[in-house]
Enzyme design. Structure first.
Site, short mmCIF file in Angstrom:
data_model
loop_
_atom_site.label_atom_id
_atom_site.label_comp_id
_atom_site.label_asym_id
_atom_site.label_seq_id
_atom_site.Cartn_x
_atom_site.Cartn_y
_atom_site.Cartn_z
N GLY A 38 57.20 -57.74 -73.42
CA GLY A 38 55.82 -57.29 -73.43
C GLY A 38 54.87 -58.44 -73.67
O GLY A 38 55.12 -59.32 -74.49
N ILE A 39 53.73 -58.42 -72.94
CA ILE A 39 52.77 -59.52 -73.07
C ILE A 39 51.41 -59.06 -73.58
O ILE A 39 50.53 -59.88 -73.82
CB ILE A 39 52.59 -60.26 -71.73
CG1 ILE A 39 52.02 -59.32 -70.66
CG2 ILE A 39 53.89 -60.89 -71.28
CD1 ILE A 39 51.62 -60.04 -69.38
N GLY A 40 51.20 -57.74 -73.72
CA GLY A 40 49.93 -57.25 -74.21
C GLY A 40 49.79 -55.77 -73.96
O GLY A 40 50.69 -55.11 -73.44
N ARG A 104 35.82 -59.60 -55.97
CA ARG A 104 34.54 -58.90 -55.98
C ARG A 104 33.42 -59.66 -56.66
O ARG A 104 32.26 -59.54 -56.26
CB ARG A 104 34.71 -57.54 -56.68
CG ARG A 104 35.72 -56.62 -56.00
CD ARG A 104 35.89 -55.34 -56.79
NE ARG A 104 36.90 -54.48 -56.18
CZ ARG A 104 37.30 -53.33 -56.71
NH1 ARG A 104 36.78 -52.91 -57.85
NH2 ARG A 104 38.23 -52.61 -56.10
N ARG A 158 49.38 -58.69 -63.68
CA ARG A 158 49.38 -58.64 -62.21
C ARG A 158 49.53 -60.04 -61.62
O ARG A 158 50.20 -60.22 -60.60
CB ARG A 158 48.09 -58.00 -61.71
CG ARG A 158 47.99 -56.50 -61.96
CD ARG A 158 46.74 -55.92 -61.33
NE ARG A 158 46.64 -54.48 -61.56
CZ ARG A 158 45.64 -53.74 -61.13
NH1 ARG A 158 44.62 -54.30 -60.47
NH2 ARG A 158 45.62 -52.44 -61.37
N THR A 178 57.24 -68.36 -74.41
CA THR A 178 57.28 -68.26 -75.86
C THR A 178 57.72 -66.85 -76.23
O THR A 178 57.04 -65.88 -75.90
CB THR A 178 55.90 -68.55 -76.48
OG1 THR A 178 55.51 -69.89 -76.14
CG2 THR A 178 55.94 -68.41 -77.99
N CYS A 395 74.48 -100.75 -45.23
CA CYS A 395 75.11 -99.59 -45.89
C CYS A 395 74.65 -98.31 -45.20
O CYS A 395 75.46 -97.51 -44.76
CB CYS A 395 74.75 -99.57 -47.37
SG CYS A 395 75.44 -100.95 -48.29
N ASN A 428 67.91 -94.30 -50.89
CA ASN A 428 68.16 -94.02 -49.47
C ASN A 428 67.70 -92.62 -49.07
O ASN A 428 67.18 -92.42 -47.97
CB ASN A 428 69.63 -94.20 -49.14
CG ASN A 428 70.17 -95.57 -49.50
OD1 ASN A 428 71.26 -95.70 -50.05
ND2 ASN A 428 69.40 -96.63 -49.24
#
Length: 515
Positions: A38-40, A104, A158, A178, A395, A428
């Site tokens: 969960g972030i908020g 918008r 989102r 985090t 080479c 190379n």
């Protein structure tokens, strides 16, 4: 011995706009989440941990050298409108370009929310764009491709979701996650953990370990850095690991000793990608200057040394030339090596200060025949009749070019007979990637792929410990190459005409060159 006469040069068409820059800018994600991802709750972040806020500020503000932003270089933070609506006193986020995603609201509306005394200064710090894809497209182009060092996606939900979907996820370089150990109260979730299983493998590069906040009711937290799995560089590292574990121990010309296998690696060049290895810093300026030196038909190592590039000094020394029986060569005259064979194959070599207008110009022939879809597109540095005159035998000796007529992409297959995995091969890979990119530019094609076929792939015994250190590092995403200046002819390009963007390698690892 530069091919200065215009009649020998390869004309360069103006690069089409779609080819000049990557489609989207590479970006990083910074996010804090609880144990349930969960972030908020749509309005606020339900915890306050001062240490994680300080990490966010430093990570998104400071440049990669840990110094503050300057007038010419800073980072960008890309956010949704609700994330923009942090407490008014923090808007815009200081020292960063604030890219607000909204279809918008014009930027004037956002600036109007600020106190009048802040609006004029904030106008240079805020831009508005539609979605994340459009914002990354904007940041991939001037002036932002040079003025923005790192682009950070900072939410909300989102925006994070779009970041983990195609085409944006293909440009993801890092995730700074985090994890806050707190009771779950969120109704907005960040989908990185779930989507990573379905879309792309990731590697945990580093972690802070679990720490306890001194100021937030003793909440614990952990800061983790994830990077997308770089399968292309993994090929290189896994081959080194296999050589050191199962290779044959052999003596070699240099007397150092090698561990070797007889072994193909493939690298994408699409969308301006440059396969510059990341598990140690590759000397890009040296790669670029050496390739331009080859393309000009040069064999005078002083030309590179005068630019503080000393990769050929050992092979051009008086002592080394004499040991090869090249006693007539002036010091730093390498003989008819790579560039001479590319531009004058079959010509009689008379020294680095002679002028040449004979021999087969293999590079110009390739550019001209590419326009007719010819399949005989080879360049070789291996000339048996001239090997005894060379300071070192080639080479990387054979390149074959191939055009996909449907996608209009140019690819190159490099065959390298002798492959110093520690020092030479990273050089190379980058060199032939640049060669392919330049020839694609000269013919109006898109770069496709570099296929690197290795003959004797070996690790010098005095590189083993350094390579063990490199094998412990996690490769990150490759950078992109953009051209800051166009040139009329291929041979006229300088290293300063090109810029490597979003190259974030580990520090260099010192390895001695075997001469």
């Amino acid at each position: 011995m530069s091919r200065a006469a215009a009649k020998f040069k390869i004309p360069m068409p103006v690069t089409k706009a779609d080819f000049a820059f990557p489609s989207l800018r590479a970006f990083s994600i910074v996010v804090a989440a609880d144990q349930q991802h969960g972030i908020g709750d749509g309005e606020t972040i339900p915890w306050t941990v001062p240490e994680t806020l300080a990490f966010f500020k430093d990570q998104t503000t400071l440049l990669r050298n840990k110094k503050p932003p300057t007038e010419k270089k800073r980072n960008a933070v890309v956010m949704g409108r609700k994330t923009w609506e942090v407490p008014l006193k923090f808007r815009p986020l200081k020292g960063r370009l604030n890219v607000v995603l909204s279809c918008r609201r014009p930027v004037d509306d956002l600036l109007a929310q600020l106190p009048e005394e802040k609006r004029a200064a904030a106008a240079a710090d805020v831009v508005i764009n539609g979605g994340l894809k459009e914002a990354l497209h904007l940041l991939a182009r001037p002036p932002y491709c040079s003025s923005i060092e790192t682009a950070y996606c900072i939410g909300g939900a989102r925006v994070y979701t779009e970041a983990m979907q195609s085409p944006c996820v293909e440009k993801l370089k890092e995730v700074y996650l985090t994890r806050v150990h707190t009771a779950p109260t969120c109704n907005r979730f960040y989908e990185f953990v779930r989507r990573r299983r379905a879309r792309a493998a990731v590697d945990l590069e580093s972690t802070s370990g679990v720490k306890v906040s001194d100021a937030a009711a003793h909440l614990s937290y952990e800061i983790m850095k994830y990077v997308p799995h770089n399968a292309e560089e993994r090929q290189y590292l896994e081959l080194i690991d296999r050589i050191m574990k199962t290779g044959l121990v052999k003596e070699d010309r240099t007397g150092v000793g090698t561990i070797s296998l007889f072994g193909a690696q493939m690298f994408s060049l699409r969308d301006n990608q440059l396969p510059l290895l990341t598990t140690k810093r590759v000397f890009w300026r040296g790669v670029c200057e050496e390739l331009i030196w080859f393309l000009r038909g040069e064999t005078n190592a002083h030309v590179l040394a005068d630019k503080d590039i000393h990769i050929w000094d050992g092979n051009g020394s008086r002592e080394f030339l004499d040991s090869r029986g090249l006693t007539e060569n002036k010091e730093m005259d390498l003989g008819p090596v790579y560039g001479f064979q590319w531009r004058h194959f079959g010509a009689d070599y008379k020294g680095f200060d002679a002028n040449y207008d004979e021999g087969v110009d293999q590079i110009k022939t390739i550019v001209e025949t590419l326009k007719t879809n010819d399949r005989r597109l080879l360049v070789t540095a291996w000339n048996p009749c001239a090997l005894h005159k060379m300071a070192v035998r080639p080479c990387h000796l054979l390149g074959q070019f191939y055009v996909n007529t449907q996608t209009k992409e140019l690819s190159c297959m490099l065959y390298q007979r002798c492959c110093d995995m520690g020092l030479g091969v990273p050089f190379n890979i980058a060199s032939y990637a640049l060669l392919t990119i330049l020839i694609a530019k000269a013919t109006g094609l898109r770069p496709g792929e570099l296929v690197h076929t290795l003959g004797t792939a070996h690790v010098y015994s005095n590189h083993v410990e350094a390579l063990k250190e490199q094998l412990q590092r996690v490769p990150v995403a490759f950078p992109v190459l953009v051209f800051k200046k166009e040139r009329e002819f291929l041979e006229d390009y300088e290293s300063t005409d090109m810029e490597v963007v979003d190259y974030v390698p580990y520090p260099p690892i010192k390895m001695e060159m075997a001469v």
